[in-house]
Design a protein around this motif. Structure first.
Motif, mmCIF file in Angstrom:
data_model
loop_
_atom_site.group_PDB
_atom_site.id
_atom_site.type_symbol
_atom_site.label_atom_id
_atom_site.label_comp_id
_atom_site.label_asym_id
_atom_site.label_seq_id
_atom_site.Cartn_x
_atom_site.Cartn_y
_atom_site.Cartn_z
ATOM 1 N N ARG A 1 0.999 -1.118 -0.099
ATOM 2 C CA ARG A 1 -0.098 0.043 -0.064
ATOM 3 C C ARG A 1 0.980 1.213 -0.052
ATOM 4 O O ARG A 1 1.792 1.323 0.657
ATOM 5 C CB ARG A 1 -0.890 0.121 1.236
ATOM 6 C CG ARG A 1 -1.941 -1.046 1.151
ATOM 7 C CD ARG A 1 -2.638 -1.436 2.481
ATOM 8 N NE ARG A 1 -1.844 -1.545 3.660
ATOM 9 C CZ ARG A 1 -1.315 -2.736 3.984
ATOM 10 N NH1 ARG A 1 -1.589 -3.845 3.267
ATOM 11 N NH2 ARG A 1 -0.657 -3.093 4.973
ATOM 12 N N SER A 2 0.375 2.245 -0.643
ATOM 13 C CA SER A 2 1.207 3.531 -0.897
ATOM 14 C C SER A 2 0.458 4.637 -1.375
ATOM 15 O O SER A 2 -0.588 4.471 -2.056
ATOM 16 C CB SER A 2 2.372 2.905 -1.768
ATOM 17 O OG SER A 2 3.116 4.293 -2.234
ATOM 18 N N ASN A 3 1.165 5.874 -1.220
ATOM 19 C CA ASN A 3 0.465 7.156 -1.553
ATOM 20 C C ASN A 3 1.335 7.480 -2.741
ATOM 21 O O ASN A 3 1.119 8.743 -3.069
ATOM 22 C CB ASN A 3 0.238 8.191 -0.600
ATOM 23 C CG ASN A 3 1.598 8.707 -0.145
ATOM 24 O OD1 ASN A 3 2.837 8.159 -0.122
ATOM 25 N ND2 ASN A 3 1.466 9.970 0.373
ATOM 26 N N VAL A 4 2.261 6.731 -3.053
ATOM 27 C CA VAL A 4 2.971 6.935 -4.544
ATOM 28 C C VAL A 4 2.430 6.800 -5.687
ATOM 29 O O VAL A 4 2.221 5.467 -6.068
ATOM 30 C CB VAL A 4 4.346 6.181 -3.907
ATOM 31 C CG1 VAL A 4 5.442 6.693 -5.363
ATOM 32 C CG2 VAL A 4 5.134 6.518 -2.909
ATOM 33 N N LEU A 5 2.358 7.588 -6.614
ATOM 34 C CA LEU A 5 2.209 7.513 -7.953
ATOM 35 C C LEU A 5 3.274 7.686 -8.886
ATOM 36 O O LEU A 5 4.064 8.252 -8.815
ATOM 37 C CB LEU A 5 1.088 8.701 -8.488
ATOM 38 C CG LEU A 5 0.768 8.536 -9.879
ATOM 39 C CD1 LEU A 5 -0.140 7.242 -10.051
ATOM 40 C CD2 LEU A 5 -0.099 9.782 -10.081
ATOM 41 N N LEU A 6 3.594 6.315 -9.304
ATOM 42 C CA LEU A 6 4.805 6.162 -10.181
ATOM 43 C C LEU A 6 4.519 6.340 -11.665
ATOM 44 O O LEU A 6 3.636 6.212 -12.240
ATOM 45 C CB LEU A 6 5.197 4.562 -10.186
ATOM 46 C CG LEU A 6 5.709 4.273 -8.747
ATOM 47 C CD1 LEU A 6 5.772 2.527 -8.818
ATOM 48 C CD2 LEU A 6 6.763 4.635 -8.282
ATOM 49 N N LEU A 7 5.300 7.108 -12.186
ATOM 50 C CA LEU A 7 5.308 7.632 -13.449
ATOM 51 C C LEU A 7 6.460 6.953 -14.424
ATOM 52 O O LEU A 7 7.628 6.692 -14.123
ATOM 53 C CB LEU A 7 5.601 9.247 -13.400
ATOM 54 C CG LEU A 7 4.664 10.053 -12.492
ATOM 55 C CD1 LEU A 7 4.967 11.435 -12.802
ATOM 56 C CD2 LEU A 7 3.317 9.927 -12.949
ATOM 57 N N ASP A 8 5.985 6.496 -15.716
ATOM 58 C CA ASP A 8 6.867 6.171 -16.725
ATOM 59 C C ASP A 8 7.919 7.360 -17.282
ATOM 60 O O ASP A 8 7.627 8.439 -16.898
ATOM 61 C CB ASP A 8 6.141 5.544 -17.920
ATOM 62 C CG ASP A 8 5.200 6.374 -18.521
ATOM 63 O OD1 ASP A 8 5.350 7.514 -18.722
ATOM 64 O OD2 ASP A 8 4.492 5.666 -19.383
#
Length: 144
Positions: free
Chosen positions: A81-88
């Motif tokens: 679980r995380s509040n991190v949005l990973l971007l390409d």
């Protein structure tokens, strides 16, 4: 059609390319123990790691199980679980399946077992039995 990613308020964006650097700057924030239920003395818990910024805090957390004395493992490596949005590379959010795999890699890079074992040594969890019957059975008990 892929499932949309639902993130908590205050989400933080990280480019996937910066993941190894992010792993170096993330620190242990807390570890909570789950008290064993009657008849099931397997110890489990949740650990959270964070990286603070001037105006926000990125966090990741996951469930773990004590497999044997001195050995802990993630209950489900793809359930981070995380509040991190990973971007390409193009600045677009990763698909949820790739995001799960990437966050699992981040957890793998972190030295999380030490703080969890320290918490187990300090915590008063009473009599306990480790999850020797195999990871799948232990995961079932932890999620029940």
């Amino acid at each position: 059609m892929p499932n949309p990613i639902k993130l908590p308020e205050g989400s933080v964006c990280w480019p996937v390319a910066a993941l190894s650097t992010a792993a170096q700057n993330v620190h242990h924030a807390q570890t909570c123990l789950h008290r064993p239920r009657a008849g099931d003395n397997v110890v489990s818990g949740v650990t959270r790691w964070e990286r603070s910024y001037a105006d926000s805090c990125a966090w990741i957390e996951w469930d773990w199980l004590e497999m044997s004395e001195g050995t802990v493992a993630q209950a489900d490596p793809l359930n981070v679980r995380s509040n991190v949005l990973l971007l390409d590379e193009r600045g677009r959010p990763l698909l949820s399946s790739r995001r799960r795999a990437t966050l699992a890699t981040l957890v793998y890079l972190l030295p999380w077992q030490g703080p969890v074992l320290d918490r187990l040594r300090l915590g008063d969890v009473g009599p306990r039995r480790t999850a020797r019957s195999g990871p799948a059975r232990a995961r079932q008990r932890a999620l029940a």
